[in-house]
Design a protein around this motif. Structure first.
Motif, PDB file in Angstrom:
ATOM      1  N   ILE A  30       0.848  -1.185   0.000  1.00 60.72           N
ATOM      2  CA  ILE A  30       0.000   0.000   0.000  1.00 60.72           C
ATOM      3  C   ILE A  30       0.884   1.236   0.000  1.00 60.72           C
ATOM      4  O   ILE A  30       1.801   1.359   0.809  1.00 60.72           O
ATOM      5  CB  ILE A  30      -0.928   0.021   1.223  1.00 60.72           C
ATOM      6  N   ASN A  31       0.606   2.161  -0.902  1.00 62.73           N
ATOM      7  CA  ASN A  31       1.423   3.367  -1.041  1.00 62.73           C
ATOM      8  C   ASN A  31       0.901   4.479  -0.128  1.00 62.73           C
ATOM      9  O   ASN A  31       0.423   5.510  -0.556  1.00 62.73           O
ATOM     10  CB  ASN A  31       1.419   3.843  -2.497  1.00 62.73           C
ATOM     11  N   GLN A  37      -0.316  -4.577   2.845  1.00 58.74           N
ATOM     12  CA  GLN A  37      -0.457  -5.143   1.515  1.00 58.74           C
ATOM     13  C   GLN A  37      -1.868  -4.957   0.966  1.00 58.74           C
ATOM     14  O   GLN A  37      -2.848  -4.988   1.710  1.00 58.74           O
ATOM     15  CB  GLN A  37      -0.134  -6.631   1.537  1.00 58.74           C
ATOM     16  N   MET A  38      -1.949  -4.768  -0.348  1.00 57.06           N
ATOM     17  CA  MET A  38      -3.209  -4.822  -1.075  1.00 57.06           C
ATOM     18  C   MET A  38      -3.214  -6.106  -1.899  1.00 57.06           C
ATOM     19  O   MET A  38      -2.184  -6.484  -2.457  1.00 57.06           O
ATOM     20  CB  MET A  38      -3.364  -3.608  -1.998  1.00 57.06           C
ATOM     21  N   TYR A  39      -4.374  -6.752  -1.982  1.00 55.22           N
ATOM     22  CA  TYR A  39      -4.465  -8.030  -2.683  1.00 55.22           C
ATOM     23  C   TYR A  39      -5.441  -7.932  -3.844  1.00 55.22           C
ATOM     24  O   TYR A  39      -6.466  -7.259  -3.765  1.00 55.22           O
ATOM     25  CB  TYR A  39      -4.909  -9.124  -1.710  1.00 55.22           C
ATOM     26  N   LEU A  40      -5.106  -8.620  -4.936  1.00 60.42           N
ATOM     27  CA  LEU A  40      -5.940  -8.646  -6.122  1.00 60.42           C
ATOM     28  C   LEU A  40      -6.104 -10.089  -6.571  1.00 60.42           C
ATOM     29  O   LEU A  40      -5.135 -10.854  -6.589  1.00 60.42           O
ATOM     30  CB  LEU A  40      -5.315  -7.833  -7.261  1.00 60.42           C
ATOM     31  N   LEU A  41      -7.329 -10.463  -6.920  1.00 62.38           N
ATOM     32  CA  LEU A  41      -7.607 -11.798  -7.435  1.00 62.38           C
ATOM     33  C   LEU A  41      -7.723 -11.718  -8.947  1.00 62.38           C
ATOM     34  O   LEU A  41      -8.652 -11.097  -9.476  1.00 62.38           O
ATOM     35  CB  LEU A  41      -8.891 -12.360  -6.830  1.00 62.38           C
ATOM     36  N   ARG A  42      -6.778 -12.308  -9.633  1.00 56.90           N
ATOM     37  CA  ARG A  42      -6.754 -12.344 -11.100  1.00 56.90           C
ATOM     38  C   ARG A  42      -6.979 -10.962 -11.709  1.00 56.90           C
ATOM     39  O   ARG A  42      -7.772 -10.793 -12.644  1.00 56.90           O
ATOM     40  CB  ARG A  42      -7.799 -13.330 -11.625  1.00 56.90           C
ATOM     41  N   ASP A  47     -10.563  -3.801  -3.575  1.00 51.76           N
ATOM     42  CA  ASP A  47     -11.484  -3.628  -2.453  1.00 51.76           C
ATOM     43  C   ASP A  47     -12.788  -4.394  -2.653  1.00 51.76           C
ATOM     44  O   ASP A  47     -13.816  -4.051  -2.079  1.00 51.76           O
ATOM     45  CB  ASP A  47     -11.793  -2.147  -2.240  1.00 51.76           C
ATOM     46  N   GLY A  48     -12.743  -5.476  -3.438  1.00 51.75           N
ATOM     47  CA  GLY A  48     -13.955  -6.248  -3.693  1.00 51.75           C
ATOM     48  C   GLY A  48     -14.002  -7.577  -2.963  1.00 51.75           C
ATOM     49  O   GLY A  48     -14.754  -8.471  -3.351  1.00 51.75           O
ATOM     50  N   SER A  64     -13.710  -2.980   1.049  1.00 49.80           N
ATOM     51  CA  SER A  64     -13.452  -4.240   1.743  1.00 49.80           C
ATOM     52  C   SER A  64     -11.989  -4.616   1.550  1.00 49.80           C
ATOM     53  O   SER A  64     -11.625  -5.382   0.664  1.00 49.80           O
ATOM     54  CB  SER A  64     -14.368  -5.348   1.231  1.00 49.80           C
ATOM     55  N   LEU A  65     -11.151  -4.007   2.385  1.00 50.52           N
ATOM     56  CA  LEU A  65      -9.713  -4.253   2.375  1.00 50.52           C
ATOM     57  C   LEU A  65      -9.305  -4.894   3.696  1.00 50.52           C
ATOM     58  O   LEU A  65      -9.927  -4.642   4.735  1.00 50.52           O
ATOM     59  CB  LEU A  65      -8.943  -2.940   2.215  1.00 50.52           C
ATOM     60  N   PRO A  66      -8.244  -5.708   3.717  1.00 52.88           N
ATOM     61  CA  PRO A  66      -7.772  -6.270   4.979  1.00 52.88           C
ATOM     62  C   PRO A  66      -7.402  -5.195   6.006  1.00 52.88           C
ATOM     63  O   PRO A  66      -7.458  -5.433   7.212  1.00 52.88           O
ATOM     64  CB  PRO A  66      -6.536  -7.084   4.570  1.00 52.88           C
TER      65      PRO A  66
END
Length: 276
Positions: A30-31, A37-42, A47-48, A64-66
């Motif tokens: 995260i900047n 950390q930010m996470y992305l699925l494919r 934030d989904g 909806s972020l950790p």
């Protein structure tokens, strides 16, 4: 939970670190001053995602972020990550669906204590004429669980205290400009002192019915001044409080039910002029 606690997945030992090894999930830092950390699925939105704790939806209505949920890793008993083929009971989302089961108390009193440490001296300095984005951490995790009444009711609690210093990157030009604009300006870092709480009680009402309830709180202001700030004037706070109660019942060998009520006020707040 034991697997996550034994693996060096991240320096801050965030509860969501298990996503680092989930197939199809990528991450980036995260900047902002809070880091993480930010996470992305494919390649989807960051934030989904859907985050459930003991069946309760812990996502924020905003994003909806950790980041919006702070937990000690000692809280985790097991975790399920769904990346596709979701069942009808899963809340809607465009990312991963994470179902986290927390540890419960037993008839035996037991606890744990863990620490994470990254001294400032372990950080390298690649900006000798400016200031570096160092990461200094002192973190303590603790848990305690046991019987309230043997074979009937039990408690479990976890706590995290984390002191973080995040250096602000400034090149030589930025440092010289700040000294020229602000009389007596001296470099400063972002400092934060965070406390995360989780308390849970379970009760075997009868041989067929079990009652569970928990409370969780994680909102803490964190200093978030940027590289061009002349003083420590900004703070941000992710998270909030969460409550959940659940009654699980077994009626026959082929029929079960679960009734759950939960509430959370997870959000993001930014206040100016509240730090020092």
């Amino acid at each position: 939970g034991d697997l996550q606690r034994s693996l060096p997945l991240g320096t801050r030992r965030d509860w969501s670190d298990f996503l680092e090894i989930a197939p199809g999930v990528t991450s980036r830092t995260i900047n902002n001053p809070q880091g993480g950390q930010m996470y992305l699925l494919r390649g989807g939105e960051i934030d989904g995602h859907v985050f459930q704790v003991d069946g309760a939806d812990m996502g924020s209505f905003r994003q909806s972020l950790p980041t919006y949920m702070g937990l000690s890793t000692e809280t985790i008993a097991d975790v399920q990550v769904k990346t596709g083929g979701l069942d009808a009971s899963a809340p809607l989302g465009t990312g991963v669906v994470v179902s986290l089961a927390t540890q419960s108390g037993t008839n035996k009193l037991k606890g744990s204590l863990a620490t994470a440490l990254t001294p400032r001296s372990w950080n390298g300095d690649n900006t000798p004429t400016g200031t570096s984005a160092i990461n200094e951490i002192f973190q303590i995790d603790g848990s305690l669980g046991g019987p309230i009444k043997k074979d009937v009711a039990w408690f479990q609690g976890t706590y995290r205290h984390s002191r973080r210093t995040t250096g602000i990157f400034r090149d030589a030009t930025t440092v010289n400009n700040l000294k020229a604009i602000v009389p007596g300006w001296q470099p400063f870092d972002n400092d934060s002192s965070l406390n995360y709480y989780f308390a849970k009680a379970t009760m075997q009402v009868s041989s067929r019915h079990q009652l569970l309830a928990f409370y969780q709180r994680d909102i803490n202001p964190e200093e978030s001044s940027g590289p061009t700030a002349g003083s420590e004037f900004s703070a941000t706070a992710f998270g909030g409080s969460a409550y959940n109660a659940r009654l699980s019942s077994v009626w026959t060998n082929s029929l079960t039910s679960r009734f759950s009520v939960s509430y959370n006020d997870k959000s993001f707040n930014r206040d100016i002029d509240i730090v020092r």
